[in-house]
Write a protein that holds these residues in place. Structure first.
Motif, short mmCIF file in Angstrom:
data_model
loop_
_atom_site.label_atom_id
_atom_site.label_comp_id
_atom_site.label_asym_id
_atom_site.label_seq_id
_atom_site.Cartn_x
_atom_site.Cartn_y
_atom_site.Cartn_z
N LEU A 273 55.85 -29.03 53.07
CA LEU A 273 54.54 -28.95 52.42
C LEU A 273 54.11 -27.51 52.19
CD1 LEU A 273 52.63 -31.74 54.41
CD2 LEU A 273 53.77 -31.93 52.18
N GLY A 274 54.94 -26.58 52.61
CA GLY A 274 54.62 -25.16 52.43
C GLY A 274 53.75 -24.58 53.53
N GLN A 275 53.56 -25.32 54.63
CA GLN A 275 52.76 -24.83 55.75
C GLN A 275 53.62 -24.01 56.71
OE1 GLN A 275 51.67 -28.80 56.93
NE2 GLN A 275 49.58 -28.60 56.09
N LEU A 310 62.09 -25.08 55.52
CA LEU A 310 62.47 -23.95 54.68
C LEU A 310 62.37 -22.67 55.50
CD1 LEU A 310 60.35 -24.84 51.51
CD2 LEU A 310 62.71 -25.52 51.99
N TYR A 311 63.34 -21.77 55.33
CA TYR A 311 63.20 -20.45 55.95
C TYR A 311 63.26 -19.41 54.84
CZ TYR A 311 68.40 -20.66 56.12
OH TYR A 311 69.74 -20.80 55.82
N ARG A 312 62.28 -18.51 54.89
CA ARG A 312 62.02 -17.58 53.79
C ARG A 312 62.13 -16.14 54.28
NH1 ARG A 312 57.39 -14.96 51.39
NH2 ARG A 312 57.39 -15.10 49.10
N VAL A 321 64.99 -17.92 49.81
CA VAL A 321 64.57 -19.11 50.55
C VAL A 321 65.75 -20.07 50.65
CG1 VAL A 321 62.98 -21.06 50.68
CG2 VAL A 321 62.21 -18.87 49.72
N LYS A 322 65.93 -20.66 51.83
CA LYS A 322 66.97 -21.69 52.04
C LYS A 322 66.40 -22.85 52.85
CE LYS A 322 71.15 -18.83 51.64
NZ LYS A 322 71.73 -19.61 50.54
#
Length: 328
Positions: A273-275, A310-312, A321-322
């Protein structure tokens, strides 16, 4: 402040000394003699082997130190050192260059947290393969690493600001290169790097050899020297973010990333969710490769649920980002 002008001249002896005398000469950048002083060591206790004497700096330039000691058997030992002194100012850039051109030290404005002095002394090393430990510092050196040319001991009376650093440039000559080419059949100049002494060991701190010199930014005072490490991994030419391993994982996984230049780095884990879930890295790093372990917990320390994350990686050179999966 006045206190930041004072040096403590420390002498460690193998046995108690009967006499200990010291002489200091200070010449400014124009080679004008600014001061000649005798050092007053405390010899009150015959059992002491650690001796101190204060000295107040009055100018940047060259500091010449000569020490003479006599033990109970009247054996005499002489020691001399030369230090390059640079003036530190909070709002001014710093540039120091050795007379022989073997090293340079530079810093941008607002690198230091206060005014003061920077003191640089040379550590000379022969080009040789070292097994076990350095005779100069007794710090461990791994395998077939080789000392190259000149090293520096850098100390300052003003702290470095958080995230700031000084840039060191060290040169090595053609004779050193020829010796390395003879010793290593797979010689590559990029395997020459800057190393620092830390907790009794020499560790890589940055830079790769190019055209007879290494340049790297360091973020603390200490001892630095050049070494050839045949197992050195070359610096990345671009921002790299590898797939985490293992993947899927439970409960921990390793994330490897590489940055081509020194700078600020942020490595953050997010849910789909991008949190934000966990901030793994948020600081300045030297160019190179790094491994970071995530234990599957959020910033509050609570274990997160199974799912895709996700890890950015964010740097001044780009964002990568992956995805990774946690399976319980």
């Amino acid at each position: 402040s006045v206190l930041k002008q004072y040096l403590s001249v420390n002498v460690i002896a193998g046995k108690p000394l009967r006499t200990l005398t010291g002489f200091v000469g200070l010449r400014d950048a124009g080679n004008t003699l600014k001061d000649t002083s005798a050092l007053a060591f405390d010899l009150e206790s015959a059992a002491r082997r650690f001796y101190q004497a204060p000295y107040k700096l009055t100018s940047a330039g060259k500091l010449f130190l000569s020490i003479n000691g006599t033990d109970s058997a009247y054996n005499v030992t002489n020691l001399s050192r030369v230090y390059t002194i640079g003036a530190i100012a909070k709002e001014q850039a710093l540039a120091m260059v050795s007379e022989a051109g073997g090293w340079k030290i530079a810093a941008e404005k607002r690198t230091f947290g206060d005014d003061g002095y920077l003191m640089v002394s040379r550590m000379n090393y022969e080009t040789k393969t070292v097994h076990g430990q350095s005779l100069m510092t007794m710090a461990k050196i791994s395998g077939q690493w080789s000392d190259i040319g000149e090293g520096l001991n850098i100390q300052g009376s003003a702290p470095l600001r958080e995230g700031q650093g000084i840039t060191i440039t060290l040169r090595y000559n053609e004779d050193a290169v020829s010796e390395l080419q003879t010793r290593y059949t797979d010689y590559d100049e990029r395997k020459v790097g800057l190393y620092t002494e830390h907790d009794g060991k020499w560790i890589y701190t940055g830079g790769e050899g190019k055209n007879g010199q290494v340049q790297a930014k360091v973020h603390q005072y200490g001892m630095y020297k050049l070494m050839y490490n045949p197992d050195h991994e070359f610096l990345p030419v671009k921002v790299e973010l590898a797939q985490n391993y293992p993947n899927p994982f439970n409960p921990t996984t390793t994330i490897r990333f590489g940055i081509p230049q020194d700078g600020k780095v942020k490595l953050t884990v997010y849910n789909v969710l991008g949190q934000k879930v966990k901030e793994l890295v948020n600081d300045s790093r030297n160019a190179g490769y790094y491994n970071v372990i995530w234990n599957g917990r959020c910033d509050k320390g609570t274990a997160v649920s199974s799912g895709v994350y996700l890890y950015r990686l964010e740097t001044s050179h780009g964002v990568v980002v992956k995805k990774m999966a946690l399976v319980k």
